[in-house]
Write an enzyme that holds these catalytic residues in place. Structure first.
Site, short mmCIF file in Angstrom:
data_model
loop_
_atom_site.label_atom_id
_atom_site.label_comp_id
_atom_site.label_asym_id
_atom_site.label_seq_id
_atom_site.Cartn_x
_atom_site.Cartn_y
_atom_site.Cartn_z
N GLU A 187 24.25 -44.63 -13.93
CA GLU A 187 24.97 -44.53 -15.33
C GLU A 187 25.91 -45.85 -15.61
O GLU A 187 26.76 -45.90 -14.66
CB GLU A 187 25.33 -43.55 -15.90
CG GLU A 187 26.23 -43.64 -17.33
CD GLU A 187 25.41 -43.94 -18.35
OE1 GLU A 187 25.92 -44.82 -19.17
OE2 GLU A 187 24.22 -43.83 -18.41
N TYR A 195 22.31 -29.25 -41.39
CA TYR A 195 22.25 -27.89 -40.72
C TYR A 195 23.34 -27.72 -39.94
O TYR A 195 24.00 -28.61 -39.67
CB TYR A 195 21.05 -28.00 -39.89
CG TYR A 195 20.58 -29.12 -38.83
CD1 TYR A 195 21.37 -29.14 -37.72
CD2 TYR A 195 20.00 -30.24 -39.25
CE1 TYR A 195 21.31 -30.21 -36.74
CE2 TYR A 195 19.65 -31.56 -38.37
CZ TYR A 195 20.38 -31.27 -37.12
OH TYR A 195 20.34 -32.28 -36.31
N ARG A 199 24.36 -32.99 -30.24
CA ARG A 199 23.61 -33.73 -28.94
C ARG A 199 24.61 -33.74 -27.86
O ARG A 199 24.26 -33.54 -26.60
CB ARG A 199 23.88 -35.17 -29.44
CG ARG A 199 23.09 -36.26 -28.47
CD ARG A 199 22.94 -37.70 -29.01
NE ARG A 199 21.95 -37.56 -29.88
CZ ARG A 199 20.63 -37.73 -29.62
NH1 ARG A 199 20.23 -38.03 -28.46
NH2 ARG A 199 19.80 -37.80 -30.72
#
Length: 415
Positions: free
Chosen positions: A36, A225, A111
């Site tokens: 990464e 939501y 997320r």
């Protein structure tokens, strides 16, 4: 289950797709090194929707229970008219029609919570090595393997194959496919999650209902939501900019946000001041391609099929990719055969969802008579009618009826 000829696979990209791919490959019996470019693992953004195809994938990856600890299972998906404030249609996510057809839950989550669950599973797996601060500059391959080179050092990582999960602006895709920059839709999103107790009036009623609310309007929409066990409320305002130019960043501004939503109903206008303005997100996708496999390098997630968010399938499709690749790798038929099997299962389905995401965006953002006809069609459907969306929520490896396009009367959330 370990294979008799375990390979060393390198995964480029530590987002949701990359972590899921690393976990799937390791669970299939292979050794994995994930690189990464950021100094530490993490995700930015706000909420996302995990349809039953994503929940199924998470179960197969062994992390569904961990994700559910922080997620919310909404009772309904509701489309509202952003101008009139009237309900257009809804889908019941807890009734018999849903549970008999899909069996896996529809979840909404932050997320970062999904990313954290996948990261923890990768950290716990003995066959996975995680490396941050590694920016891939080039990949050199031959018939026996791939060597990755990095910007930060002269280190070379040798692997039997590479899974490119480096996102929308994938360097590996650009080197392999060469299809240029992503396509800007001229739409932009402002998104974020705030403490649920800050929602007041009608907004607090919507938050308490735990439903996914989609307010569809002309060239704009608002999605709301709850996430993180209902402690946070996710809001996303999306609109098309009249000031877009490809060589400028001065478009999709806060002032345009206010202008575009000025004619919306009171409930939508009341929500706007509570939407995060810290960052705007231009929305991109690409046209589908049919060449995900390039020798010993295979594309996955947004590197393979970046899509607009109108079918709420971006993360879901990356998870499906990972599971399909893991299944292919577990068959112990060799990497070439595994990659071919993976692409055969995934390419057509992902392309269809990419294409239909664009179409549903057009349906969601209709104005005038088009919006009136859309509302009439959708209002006639039953909350237990999943025929139009079942093909999206059912992976290609399971029995499904898959139409070529999303019908005009499909009711799907736009995240």
């Amino acid at each position: 289950m370990p294979t008799s000829s375990a390979s060393h696979l390198a995964v480029v990209g530590g987002g949701i797709g990359g972590l899921a791919a690393a976990l799937a490959a390791a669970r299939a019996g292979h050794r994995v090194t994930l690189v990464e470019r950021a100094a530490r693992f993490g995700e930015i953004g706000a909420g996302l929707q995990l349809a039953p195809n994503a929940s199924l994938a998470l179960e197969e990856l062994g992390v569904l229970n961990a994700v559910r600890r922080h997620a919310v299972a909404p009772p309904r998906l509701v489309m509202m008219d952003a101008l009139t404030g009237d309900q257009v249609t809804s889908l019941d996510l807890r009734g018999d029609a849903y549970t008999e057809r899909f069996r896996h839950p529809y979840l909404v989550t932050h997320r970062t919570d999904l990313h954290a669950a996948l990261l923890a599973a990768c950290e716990d797996h003995p066959a996975i090595s995680l490396r941050t601060g590694h920016t891939v500059t080039r990949a050199e391959q031959d018939s026996s393997g791939v060597e990755l080179h990095f910007a930060e050092s002269h280190e070379v990582l040798a692997a039997d194959a590479v899974i490119a999960a480096d996102g929308l602006h994938s360097r590996l895709r650009q080197a392999l496919v060469g299809d240029g920059d992503p396509v800007c839709s001229r739409y932009v999103a402002f998104r974020g999650a705030l403490p649920a107790e800050r929602m007041t009036g009608r907004m607090s009623q919507h938050a308490a209902s735990e439903a996914v609310m989609v307010w569809a309007g002309p060239r704009m929409h608002l999605v709301q939501y709850p996430v993180r066990r209902g402690e946070l409320y996710n809001q996303v305002a999306v609109f098309e900019s009249d000031r877009y130019t490809p060589d400028s960043d001065d478009w999709g501004t806060e002032s345009e946000l206010e202008e575009r939503f000025a004619t919306a109903c009171r409930a939508v206008r009341d929500a706007l001041p509570l939407i995060s303005r810290e960052r705007r997100w231009p929305l991109f996708d690409r046209l589908p391609v049919s060449n995900w496999v390039h020798g010993r390098i295979v594309l996955l997630g947004d590197a393979a099929h970046p899509m607009l968010q109108y079918l709420a399938q971006g993360a879901c499709q990356a998870l499906e990719d990972a599971v399909a690749l893991g299944r292919a790798l577990a068959r112990d038929t060799g990497l070439d055969e595994a990659f071919a099997a993976y692409s055969a299962v995934r390419e057509e389905r992902a392309a269809r969802i990419q294409t239909n995401a664009r179409r549903f965006g057009e349906i969601c953002h209709l104005e005038g008579m088009g919006a009136t006809l859309r509302n009439l069609l959708l209002s006639a459907r039953s909350p237990e009618d999943f025929d139009d969306i079942a093909w999206v929520w059912t992976p290609a490896t399971a029995p499904a009826t898959t139409p070529a396009t999303t019908p005009a009367n499909a009711a799907v959330p736009a995240p």
